[in-house]
Write a protein that holds these residues in place. Sequence first.
Motif, short mmCIF file in Angstrom:
data_model
loop_
_atom_site.label_atom_id
_atom_site.label_comp_id
_atom_site.label_asym_id
_atom_site.label_seq_id
_atom_site.Cartn_x
_atom_site.Cartn_y
_atom_site.Cartn_z
N ARG A 36 0.78 -1.25 0.05
CA ARG A 36 0.13 -0.07 0.00
C ARG A 36 0.73 1.19 -0.10
O ARG A 36 0.38 2.32 -0.38
CB ARG A 36 -1.12 -0.09 1.22
N ALA A 37 2.28 1.08 0.53
CA ALA A 37 2.93 2.18 0.42
C ALA A 37 4.45 1.82 0.31
O ALA A 37 4.68 0.71 0.67
CB ALA A 37 2.91 2.94 1.85
N LEU A 38 5.41 2.87 -0.25
CA LEU A 38 6.66 2.73 -0.29
C LEU A 38 7.43 3.82 0.13
O LEU A 38 6.95 5.06 0.26
CB LEU A 38 7.00 2.65 -2.07
N PRO A 39 8.62 3.58 0.87
CA PRO A 39 9.41 4.66 1.57
C PRO A 39 10.18 5.29 0.34
O PRO A 39 10.71 4.73 -0.61
CB PRO A 39 10.30 3.87 2.39
N VAL A 40 10.53 6.45 0.21
CA VAL A 40 11.32 7.25 -0.72
C VAL A 40 12.68 7.67 0.35
O VAL A 40 12.44 8.05 1.32
CB VAL A 40 10.70 8.66 -0.84
N ILE A 41 13.75 7.19 -0.20
CA ILE A 41 15.04 7.22 0.30
C ILE A 41 16.07 8.37 -0.31
O ILE A 41 15.67 8.55 -1.72
CB ILE A 41 15.67 5.92 0.38
N ILE A 51 5.30 7.05 0.11
CA ILE A 51 4.31 7.25 -1.16
C ILE A 51 3.28 6.07 -0.86
O ILE A 51 3.59 5.03 -0.88
CB ILE A 51 4.76 7.02 -2.53
N SER A 52 1.86 6.54 -0.82
CA SER A 52 0.79 5.54 -0.68
C SER A 52 0.17 5.43 -2.00
O SER A 52 0.07 6.14 -3.05
CB SER A 52 -0.27 5.87 0.15
N ASP A 53 -0.48 4.32 -2.27
CA ASP A 53 -1.21 3.91 -3.69
C ASP A 53 -2.25 5.13 -3.74
O ASP A 53 -2.30 5.56 -4.89
CB ASP A 53 -1.68 2.69 -3.75
N VAL A 54 -2.85 5.58 -2.79
CA VAL A 54 -4.07 6.52 -2.86
C VAL A 54 -3.34 7.89 -3.33
O VAL A 54 -4.16 8.55 -4.24
CB VAL A 54 -4.91 6.43 -1.74
N ASP A 55 -2.42 8.36 -2.73
CA ASP A 55 -1.77 9.59 -3.00
C ASP A 55 -1.27 9.59 -4.37
O ASP A 55 -1.48 10.48 -5.12
CB ASP A 55 -0.60 9.95 -2.00
N GLU A 92 7.34 14.23 -5.82
CA GLU A 92 6.06 15.17 -5.92
C GLU A 92 4.73 14.35 -5.36
O GLU A 92 3.96 14.84 -4.92
CB GLU A 92 5.91 15.62 -7.32
N LEU A 93 4.98 12.95 -5.27
CA LEU A 93 3.74 12.08 -4.87
C LEU A 93 4.14 11.67 -3.43
O LEU A 93 3.00 11.41 -2.62
CB LEU A 93 4.12 10.57 -5.63
#
Length: 222
Positions: A36-41, A51-55, A92-93
């Motif tokens: 449902r979500a990924l970290p941005v590094i 970053i979530s799928d909905v965003d 941006e996401l």
Amino acid sequence: MPELPVSALMTRALASVGLDTPAKHVVGMLVAHDVRALPVIDHLGRPVGVISDVDTLSTIHRRSGRPNGLLRRAGFQARVSRRDSEAVVASELMRAPAPTVLDSAPVGVATQRLITAGIGALFVVNSSDCLIGVLTARDALRPLLRRDPEIHAEIEHVVASAAPSEYGIEVSVRDGEVRLHGCLGLHSTAAQIECAVLRIRGVLAVHNAIRYEVDDMLITGF
């Protein structure tokens, strides 16, 4: 027994994206890894956002001007044109800051943060703030599957350590719910036992029916 650290329950293998990762690749990662979500590094491996799928869906829809056609696959199958993916990157996401927790933090502390994070996951960092894993709500639930006999044995040890030998405390455990019966000399001892039992892995609730001879907590004001 000390509470488990986050490192004992976290998942070490996880997907992540960089700040400049194109939106198309972000969508592909979300779908491929079924998260449902990924970290941005950043370039040092430190989580700076999530970053979530909905965003992702909301931002790409807004930027593309097309309200339909992005999701088709059990609610999340994305189609992003070259124009859309080049227009939007991970920075941006994402939402910042990323919800993180230290690998040495007690699981109980992490659970409270999971409840407020809103995405069902915390990104685990080491002492250098580098990403090393993820702790999901499902991970945090795992200790609750501990068998009742194991819980009972640990409670008996706690009671034997805290209560004077001349007092008898009965312990029963059913589906993680604990009942304590008996009598002690001091109210404070009964309260200490209850607090210690609540910290035991797998305990869902404590019904404390221990009586006491002296309410020293009332006398001392504690």
